[in-house]
Motif scaffolding. Structure first.
Motif, PDB file in Angstrom:
ATOM      1  N   LEU A 126     -14.104  14.783   0.825  1.00 22.07           N
ATOM      2  CA  LEU A 126     -12.893  13.978   0.851  1.00 22.07           C
ATOM      3  C   LEU A 126     -12.413  13.988   2.297  1.00 22.07           C
ATOM      4  N   ASP A 127     -12.551  12.881   2.983  1.00 23.09           N
ATOM      5  CA  ASP A 127     -12.199  12.811   4.397  1.00 23.09           C
ATOM      6  C   ASP A 127     -10.766  12.352   4.620  1.00 23.09           C
ATOM      7  N   HIS A 128     -10.211  11.625   3.664  1.00 23.45           N
ATOM      8  CA  HIS A 128      -8.868  11.081   3.829  1.00 23.45           C
ATOM      9  C   HIS A 128      -8.153  11.044   2.484  1.00 23.45           C
ATOM     10  N   LEU A 129      -6.936  11.520   2.478  1.00 21.88           N
ATOM     11  CA  LEU A 129      -6.035  11.335   1.342  1.00 21.88           C
ATOM     12  C   LEU A 129      -4.628  11.303   1.924  1.00 21.88           C
ATOM     13  N   TYR A 130      -4.078  10.107   2.015  1.00 25.92           N
ATOM     14  CA  TYR A 130      -2.767   9.907   2.633  1.00 25.92           C
ATOM     15  C   TYR A 130      -1.892   9.100   1.693  1.00 25.92           C
ATOM     16  N   VAL A 131      -0.672   9.586   1.511  1.00 27.39           N
ATOM     17  CA  VAL A 131       0.299   8.926   0.644  1.00 27.39           C
ATOM     18  C   VAL A 131       1.573   8.692   1.450  1.00 27.39           C
ATOM     19  N   ASP A 132       2.098   7.481   1.356  1.00 28.63           N
ATOM     20  CA  ASP A 132       3.357   7.162   2.020  1.00 28.63           C
ATOM     21  C   ASP A 132       4.394   8.206   1.611  1.00 28.63           C
ATOM     22  N   PRO A 133       5.114   8.797   2.578  1.00 22.44           N
ATOM     23  CA  PRO A 133       6.091   9.838   2.236  1.00 22.44           C
ATOM     24  C   PRO A 133       7.112   9.408   1.189  1.00 22.44           C
ATOM     25  N   ALA A 134       7.453   8.128   1.140  1.00 20.46           N
ATOM     26  CA  ALA A 134       8.388   7.642   0.124  1.00 20.46           C
ATOM     27  C   ALA A 134       7.810   7.758  -1.283  1.00 20.46           C
ATOM     28  N   TRP A 135       6.500   7.975  -1.372  1.00 17.92           N
ATOM     29  CA  TRP A 135       5.826   8.064  -2.656  1.00 17.92           C
ATOM     30  C   TRP A 135       5.314   9.469  -2.962  1.00 17.92           C
ATOM     31  N   HIS A 136       5.676  10.448  -2.151  1.00 14.71           N
ATOM     32  CA  HIS A 136       5.267  11.830  -2.437  1.00 14.71           C
ATOM     33  C   HIS A 136       5.865  12.292  -3.763  1.00 14.71           C
ATOM     34  N   SER A 137       5.120  13.131  -4.458  1.00 20.65           N
ATOM     35  CA  SER A 137       5.544  13.730  -5.730  1.00 20.65           C
ATOM     36  C   SER A 137       5.766  12.707  -6.834  1.00 20.65           C
ATOM     37  N   ARG A 138       5.024  11.599  -6.758  1.00 27.35           N
ATOM     38  CA  ARG A 138       5.137  10.563  -7.799  1.00 27.35           C
ATOM     39  C   ARG A 138       3.787  10.275  -8.452  1.00 27.35           C
ATOM     40  N   GLY A 139       2.797  11.163  -8.221  1.00 31.98           N
ATOM     41  CA  GLY A 139       1.514  11.038  -8.889  1.00 31.98           C
ATOM     42  C   GLY A 139       0.462  10.239  -8.147  1.00 31.98           C
ATOM     43  N   VAL A 140       0.805   9.695  -6.983  1.00 31.51           N
ATOM     44  CA  VAL A 140      -0.151   8.862  -6.249  1.00 31.51           C
ATOM     45  C   VAL A 140      -1.324   9.691  -5.755  1.00 31.51           C
ATOM     46  N   GLY A 141      -1.050  10.814  -5.114  1.00 29.86           N
ATOM     47  CA  GLY A 141      -2.123  11.667  -4.597  1.00 29.86           C
ATOM     48  C   GLY A 141      -3.036  12.155  -5.707  1.00 29.86           C
ATOM     49  N   HIS A 142      -2.440  12.581  -6.808  1.00 33.86           N
ATOM     50  CA  HIS A 142      -3.242  13.046  -7.947  1.00 33.86           C
ATOM     51  C   HIS A 142      -4.130  11.922  -8.484  1.00 33.86           C
ATOM     52  N   ALA A 143      -3.584  10.724  -8.610  1.00 39.19           N
ATOM     53  CA  ALA A 143      -4.367   9.596  -9.129  1.00 39.19           C
ATOM     54  C   ALA A 143      -5.519   9.244  -8.190  1.00 39.19           C
TER      55      ALA A 143
ATOM     56  N   LEU B 113       0.847  -1.192   0.000  1.00 39.81           N
ATOM     57  CA  LEU B 113       0.000   0.000   0.000  1.00 39.81           C
ATOM     58  C   LEU B 113       0.879   1.236   0.000  1.00 39.81           C
ATOM     59  N   VAL B 114       0.626   2.166  -0.932  1.00 40.71           N
ATOM     60  CA  VAL B 114       1.407   3.404  -0.988  1.00 40.71           C
ATOM     61  C   VAL B 114       0.530   4.638  -0.797  1.00 40.71           C
ATOM     62  N   GLY B 115      -0.784   4.464  -0.787  1.00 41.88           N
ATOM     63  CA  GLY B 115      -1.675   5.594  -0.541  1.00 41.88           C
ATOM     64  C   GLY B 115      -3.117   5.149  -0.517  1.00 41.88           C
ATOM     65  N   PHE B 116      -3.964   6.010   0.062  1.00 45.57           N
ATOM     66  CA  PHE B 116      -5.393   5.733   0.059  1.00 45.57           C
ATOM     67  C   PHE B 116      -6.166   7.037   0.132  1.00 45.57           C
ATOM     68  N   ALA B 117      -7.400   6.968  -0.316  1.00 45.50           N
ATOM     69  CA  ALA B 117      -8.329   8.098  -0.229  1.00 45.50           C
ATOM     70  C   ALA B 117      -9.677   7.562   0.213  1.00 45.50           C
ATOM     71  N   GLY B 118     -10.359   8.339   1.019  1.00 48.45           N
ATOM     72  CA  GLY B 118     -11.700   7.978   1.473  1.00 48.45           C
ATOM     73  C   GLY B 118     -12.626   9.168   1.322  1.00 48.45           C
ATOM     74  N   ALA B 119     -13.739   8.966   0.641  1.00 54.62           N
ATOM     75  CA  ALA B 119     -14.696  10.048   0.404  1.00 54.62           C
ATOM     76  C   ALA B 119     -16.114   9.553   0.654  1.00 54.62           C
ATOM     77  N   ARG B 120     -16.935  10.460   1.128  1.00 52.09           N
ATOM     78  CA  ARG B 120     -18.364  10.183   1.309  1.00 52.09           C
ATOM     79  C   ARG B 120     -19.120  11.400   0.802  1.00 52.09           C
ATOM     80  N   LEU B 121     -20.167  11.137   0.060  1.00 52.82           N
ATOM     81  CA  LEU B 121     -20.948  12.213  -0.557  1.00 52.82           C
ATOM     82  C   LEU B 121     -20.004  13.199  -1.238  1.00 52.82           C
ATOM     83  N   ASP B 122     -20.046  14.482  -0.861  1.00 54.62           N
ATOM     84  CA  ASP B 122     -19.173  15.468  -1.503  1.00 54.62           C
ATOM     85  C   ASP B 122     -18.020  15.900  -0.597  1.00 54.62           C
TER      86      ASP B 122
END
Length: 152
Positions: A75-92, A64-73
């Motif tokens: 975004l409650d969670h968007l976390y990316v492993d620091p080793a994967w920052h600036s590699r497009g994971v958060g954007h994806a 696991l390198v990142g996850f996002a959790g959303a409900r309705l409208d």
């Protein structure tokens, strides 16, 4: 460069999601108080996140390198492993969450400059700032909102 894949999370992913959440908060947000144990983190995801949210994960080679959790409208969670920052994971992850939504709101801490820059680059606009009295950590935060451009 190692690639990652996105998929919807399964209930069986919950423990690794909770662990990544804790790791990112401790590593990237060291100024936040540590209010919960790892078991309490897991219970939170079990009781409040997975039953009510659309959870996406990014992984590579079973890690696991990142996850996002959303409900309705929201975004409650968007976390990316620091080793994967600036590699497009958060954007994806954010793109997956926004795909079927016309609006998305979120809260982040005022001191989280990295997240604020990321969200602003993704088209989120500042809606409000608070003194933190409404969040568990009692840390000043900001409300951002993204609205899909209806002209495209």
């Amino acid at each position: 460069m190692t690639r990652f894949t996105l998929r919807r999370a399964f209930l069986s992913d919950m423990p690794i999601v909770a662990r990544l959440n804790r790791h990112v908060r401790r590593t990237c947000l060291p100024y936040l108080p540590d209010l919960h144990t790892p078991d309490e983190d897991l219970a939170f995801f079990q009781e409040h996140v997975f039953p009510t949210s659309e959870v996406w994960i990014a992984e590579t080679e079973g890690q696991l390198v990142g996850f996002a959790g959303a409900r309705l409208d929201w975004l409650d969670h968007l976390y990316v492993d620091p080793a994967w920052h600036s590699r497009g994971v958060g954007h994806a992850l954010l793109s997956a969450v926004r795909k079927e939504r016309s609006e998305l709101n979120l809260w982040t801490f005022q001191d989280n400059a990295q997240a604020r820059r990321f969200y602003e680059r993704q088209g989120f606009r500042l809606i409000a700032t608070t003194d933190g009295s409404g969040n568990e950590e009692r840390m000043p935060d900001v409300h951002y909102r993204w609205v899909r451009d209806q002209s495209t």
